[in-house]
Design a protein around this motif. Structure first.
Motif, PDB file in Angstrom:
ATOM      1  N   LEU A   1       3.219  -5.423 -17.424  1.00  0.00           N
ATOM      2  CA  LEU A   1       2.689  -4.308 -17.126  1.00  0.00           C
ATOM      3  C   LEU A   1       3.445  -3.533 -16.180  1.00  0.00           C
ATOM      4  O   LEU A   1       3.776  -3.823 -15.122  1.00  0.00           O
ATOM      5  CB  LEU A   1       1.006  -4.339 -16.638  1.00  0.00           C
ATOM      6  CG  LEU A   1       0.197  -5.030 -17.697  1.00  0.00           C
ATOM      7  CD1 LEU A   1      -1.188  -5.274 -17.086  1.00  0.00           C
ATOM      8  CD2 LEU A   1      -0.052  -4.098 -18.797  1.00  0.00           C
ATOM      9  N   PRO A   2       3.550  -1.971 -16.395  1.00  0.00           N
ATOM     10  CA  PRO A   2       3.961  -1.246 -15.742  1.00  0.00           C
ATOM     11  C   PRO A   2       3.530  -0.847 -14.269  1.00  0.00           C
ATOM     12  O   PRO A   2       2.292  -0.606 -14.219  1.00  0.00           O
ATOM     13  CB  PRO A   2       4.577   0.338 -16.540  1.00  0.00           C
ATOM     14  CG  PRO A   2       3.421   0.131 -17.305  1.00  0.00           C
ATOM     15  CD  PRO A   2       3.076  -1.427 -17.688  1.00  0.00           C
ATOM     16  N   ILE A   3       4.124  -0.560 -13.189  1.00  0.00           N
ATOM     17  CA  ILE A   3       3.584  -0.259 -11.952  1.00  0.00           C
ATOM     18  C   ILE A   3       3.475   1.268 -11.917  1.00  0.00           C
ATOM     19  O   ILE A   3       4.332   1.845 -12.139  1.00  0.00           O
ATOM     20  CB  ILE A   3       4.354  -0.975 -10.625  1.00  0.00           C
ATOM     21  CG1 ILE A   3       4.412  -2.239 -10.963  1.00  0.00           C
ATOM     22  CG2 ILE A   3       3.617  -0.295  -9.159  1.00  0.00           C
ATOM     23  CD1 ILE A   3       5.523  -2.783  -9.722  1.00  0.00           C
ATOM     24  N   MET A   4       1.891   1.633 -11.838  1.00  0.00           N
ATOM     25  CA  MET A   4       1.751   3.100 -11.829  1.00  0.00           C
ATOM     26  C   MET A   4       2.069   4.051 -10.568  1.00  0.00           C
ATOM     27  O   MET A   4       2.173   5.028 -10.625  1.00  0.00           O
ATOM     28  CB  MET A   4       0.120   3.185 -12.423  1.00  0.00           C
ATOM     29  CG  MET A   4      -0.087   2.413 -13.663  1.00  0.00           C
ATOM     30  SD  MET A   4       1.132   2.971 -15.086  1.00  0.00           S
ATOM     31  CE  MET A   4       0.652   4.754 -15.166  1.00  0.00           C
ATOM     32  N   GLY A   5       1.928   2.988  -9.690  1.00  0.00           N
ATOM     33  CA  GLY A   5       2.344   3.934  -8.297  1.00  0.00           C
ATOM     34  C   GLY A   5       2.174   2.909  -6.992  1.00  0.00           C
ATOM     35  O   GLY A   5       2.105   1.723  -7.220  1.00  0.00           O
TER      36      GLY A   5
ATOM     37  N   ARG B   1       0.699  -0.590  -6.462  1.00  0.00           N
ATOM     38  CA  ARG B   1       1.068  -1.684  -5.704  1.00  0.00           C
ATOM     39  C   ARG B   1       0.969  -1.205  -4.268  1.00  0.00           C
ATOM     40  O   ARG B   1       1.040   0.031  -3.772  1.00  0.00           O
ATOM     41  CB  ARG B   1       2.504  -2.115  -5.899  1.00  0.00           C
ATOM     42  CG  ARG B   1       2.832  -2.990  -7.060  1.00  0.00           C
ATOM     43  CD  ARG B   1       2.258  -4.264  -7.020  1.00  0.00           C
ATOM     44  NE  ARG B   1       2.683  -5.187  -8.321  1.00  0.00           N
ATOM     45  CZ  ARG B   1       1.922  -5.411  -9.124  1.00  0.00           C
ATOM     46  NH1 ARG B   1       0.653  -4.690  -9.323  1.00  0.00           N
ATOM     47  NH2 ARG B   1       2.205  -6.150 -10.128  1.00  0.00           N
ATOM     48  N   VAL B   2       0.721  -2.337  -3.308  1.00  0.00           N
ATOM     49  CA  VAL B   2       0.521  -2.035  -1.866  1.00  0.00           C
ATOM     50  C   VAL B   2       1.665  -2.454  -1.215  1.00  0.00           C
ATOM     51  O   VAL B   2       1.938  -3.717  -1.213  1.00  0.00           O
ATOM     52  CB  VAL B   2      -1.024  -2.371  -1.350  1.00  0.00           C
ATOM     53  CG1 VAL B   2      -0.772  -2.290   0.102  1.00  0.00           C
ATOM     54  CG2 VAL B   2      -1.979  -1.919  -1.906  1.00  0.00           C
ATOM     55  N   THR B   3       2.478  -1.519  -0.301  1.00  0.00           N
ATOM     56  CA  THR B   3       3.387  -2.106   0.418  1.00  0.00           C
ATOM     57  C   THR B   3       3.076  -1.871   1.732  1.00  0.00           C
ATOM     58  O   THR B   3       2.826  -0.772   2.181  1.00  0.00           O
ATOM     59  CB  THR B   3       4.544  -1.255  -0.033  1.00  0.00           C
ATOM     60  OG1 THR B   3       5.025  -1.410  -1.349  1.00  0.00           O
ATOM     61  CG2 THR B   3       5.797  -1.634   0.793  1.00  0.00           C
ATOM     62  N   VAL B   4       3.105  -2.843   2.492  1.00  0.00           N
ATOM     63  CA  VAL B   4       2.946  -2.643   4.086  1.00  0.00           C
ATOM     64  C   VAL B   4       4.258  -2.533   4.877  1.00  0.00           C
ATOM     65  O   VAL B   4       5.228  -3.653   4.760  1.00  0.00           O
ATOM     66  CB  VAL B   4       2.280  -3.949   4.683  1.00  0.00           C
ATOM     67  CG1 VAL B   4       2.064  -3.891   6.269  1.00  0.00           C
ATOM     68  CG2 VAL B   4       1.050  -4.140   4.046  1.00  0.00           C
ATOM     69  N   MET B   5       4.690  -1.399   5.339  1.00  0.00           N
ATOM     70  CA  MET B   5       5.859  -1.291   5.970  1.00  0.00           C
ATOM     71  C   MET B   5       5.841  -1.191   7.404  1.00  0.00           C
ATOM     72  O   MET B   5       5.075  -0.626   8.219  1.00  0.00           O
ATOM     73  CB  MET B   5       6.329   0.174   5.497  1.00  0.00           C
ATOM     74  CG  MET B   5       7.780   0.517   6.488  1.00  0.00           C
ATOM     75  SD  MET B   5       8.401   2.107   5.934  1.00  0.00           S
ATOM     76  CE  MET B   5       8.881   2.087   4.221  1.00  0.00           C
TER      77      MET B   5
END
Length: 608
Positions: A469-473, A561-565
């Motif tokens: 499934l494509p990542i939408m954002g 997706r959630v990215t923690v920077m």
């Protein structure tokens, strides 16, 4: 700082193309791979006498027929392992032979036994070497364990420098030991022939001994067979030889067998004729040298070389353990890190692991050689028996030219090895019972590791062309502890990525601090959303991860997706790190195990 120390201790890194230069010729291989077997001359005869002494000194004459039995087994093992070398020229020894001919579990039992045995090789050799040192220098007795640990560390560093370099250094003590023992045996025989040693010091062969039994004689024979430990090392390390590797390995094995036979039988004979008995604080070799030469320079030469070879016998373990570990790692039965070559083209992870485990063993047994040797011998005779049995199956199945003779050789080796193993298990059960616990545990561990690697491979393998499934954002969460250049650097980087949403998160412990921070933020970065979390219990991890879980749950519903920077400043000097709390590392370590959260770090390097 670390790199210069490493270079000083280990040496410059070697190119992969230099691997051929790290192969051993027969002279160096004999010293490195035979040191374990040859060194057992220093304690093997003593183990026979320790058993016979439980009856009386009159029983010492039985050491002669026992020595003949040990030599017969040695001949059978040398002939058997020559056949293994030619049949399996890529090394692996008992593990490969047992696995291919008897099945996976027998192979793993042989491999596991040898791994443990090589650890015991280091512990026993170094402990015995320390005993030889303290026999000559009694005031050092109370420092036995410390001396043994320091010696293990030194040998580990030498081994990390590469097999060729360590062989160049360690070959001299091995050959000096052989020369020293030949001098001792020659001088002793001359004294006997000239009558300098009276014949009444020992009981004549055939003297009746009250209380002697077949059980005790078999126990003494099994103890004497501890001198055969290390015979299999050459078959495990064939890849370390220069070409033609099998031919060179077979010749080295034969020379080792001849030297071992001469030295073992010579020490047994002199000990019998001199009438020496085992002592707690002095070895048999020390007593023989003392009675032959007195406490002269020759005595100290013999004791010094004996101590050196006992210590350097550990190098057999350092040569064979990494290669065996490599074979097991290649088959996915132990960690793959054991299959990686280090800077000096050796399997350095195996070397370091071996050194660490040997130190733990020395500490556990307080360097007591007598307690370690039975476990050590059992660890050898299990793979001895399995490898000989495996070769029997191979000859029966394949029936090559001259297979009947080969079958006979391996049959004799298998039967005697099994007999010795059973004697050890029966007569020294109180000392070797841990074998029945750790071997099944090791084999189970091997299977669990194999199962893990198969599971990982199954999950990573792309089976078909079906699209995911494509990542939408992407939602970017940035934990911030203040308004600093570190945070600014991370925010600017996040903006450059063009993510859909950036959320800065601040965890505060006081309500007033929370209010002030929000005011400053609105003036500094009004376009970036700030979420402040209050922590009543002064924890950063708990409220932050709870917030991340909430965002991740909402994001997953939209296939985001959630990215923690994580912003992190890097001090100019490494030691400065201890002056700062490592909250960024703690956050990263905790979040890495979150299934659907991506964690990244943006470093900011300080200039002074």
């Amino acid at each position: 700082m670390y790199s210069p120390i490493k270079r000083f201790l280990i040496g410059r890194p070697l190119k992969s193309s230099e691997l051929g230069e790290q192969k051993l010729n027969k002279l160096k291989a004999l010293a490195i791979l035979s040191s374990d077997a040859l060194s057992s001359v220093a304690y093997g005869p003593e183990q026979v006498l320790l058993v016979l002494m439980t009856i009386s000194a009159v029983a010492f004459w039985f050491s002669i027929p026992i020595a003949i039995g040990v030599l017969f087994l040695l001949a059978a093992l040398i002939l058997s392992y020559r056949q293994i070398i030619y049949a399996y020229p890529h090394g692996g020894g008992a593990y490969v032979v047992s696995k291919e001919n008897l099945g996976i579990n027998p192979g793993l039992i042989a491999g596991g036994s040898l791994l443990v045995d090589y650890i015991l090789t280091v512990a026993v050799s170094v402990s015995a070497g320390t005993d030889a040192i303290t026999s000559a220098l009694p005031f050092l007795h109370s420092y036995n364990v410390l001396i043994a640990i320091l010696l293990v560390i030194i040998i580990t560093i030498l081994s990390l420098r590469g097999i060729t370099e360590s062989a160049s250094i360690l070959a001299y003590p091995v050959y000096l030991f052989v020369i020293a023992l030949v001098i001792l045996l020659g001088a002793g025989i001359v004294k006997i022939v000239t009558g300098d040693i009276p014949s009444n010091l020992h009981s004549p062969i055939g003297t009746p001994v009250a209380g002697i039994s077949l059980f005790l004689l078999m126990r003494a024979f099994a103890s004497g067979c501890s001198a055969l430990t290390g015979v299999e090392a050459i078959s495990n390390a064939i890849p370390s030889f220069k070409d033609p590797a099998p031919k060179n390995a077979a010749k080295t094995l034969t020379i080792m067998g001849i030297l071992l036979a001469i030295l073992f039988s010579g020490v047994i004979f002199l000990a019998y004729y001199y009438g020496v008995s085992p002592k707690e604080n002095e070895t048999i070799v020390s007593q023989l040298a003392s009675q032959t030469f007195g406490r002269s320079y020759l005595y100290y030469f013999i004791q010094g070389t004996t101590a050196l070879i006992l210590i350097l016998a550990a190098n057999t373990g350092y040569s064979a353990f990494p290669l065996l570990a490599f074979n097991l790692a290649k088959d996915n039965y132990i960690a793959r890190m054991f299959s990686i070559r280090g800077d000096r083209l050796g399997y350095s992870n195996g070397i370091i692991f071996l050194g660490a485990m040997s130190i733990l063993l020395i500490l556990a047994f307080q360097g007591n050689t007598e307690k370690l040797i039975p476990l050590y011998a059992v660890g050898v005779f299990i793979p001895f028996t399995l490898s000989q049995t495996g070769m029997l199956v191979k000859w029966i199945r394949e029936k090559p030219s001259g297979w009947q003779i080969k079958l006979t050789i391996n049959l004799v080796g298998a039967l005697i090895s099994l007999l010795v193993l059973l004697i050890f298990l029966i007569t020294k059960f109180t000392q070797v019972w841990p074998v029945f616990i750790f071997l099944p545990l090791i084999v189970t561990w091997f299977h669990q590791i194999k199962k893990h690697y198969e599971s990982v491979g199954e999950q990573l393998r792309i089976k078909d062309c079906a699209e995911s499934l494509p990542i939408m954002g992407n939602v970017m969460i940035i934990p911030v502890a203040g308004i600093t250049h570190v945070v600014e650097n991370s925010l600017e980087y996040a903006k450059s990525l063009g993510v859909d949403q950036i959320i800065a998160v601040n965890v505060s412990f006081e309500r007033e601090d929370e209010r002030k921070f929000e005011e400053k933020w609105q003036k500094w970065q009004p376009e970036i959303r700030l979420v402040t979390l209050h922590s009543s219990y002064r924890s950063i991890i708990h409220p932050l991860t709870k917030f991340i879980d909430t965002i991740e749950h909402k994001a997953s519903e939209m296939n985001y997706r959630v990215t923690v920077m994580i912003p992190q400043f890097i001090p100019k000097k490494n030691w400065h790190n201890i002056l700062h709390n490592q909250s960024s590392l703690l956050i990263r370590a905790y979040l890495l195990y979150k299934r659907n959260v991506i964690v990244t770090t943006v470093p900011y390097h300080l200039k002074k």
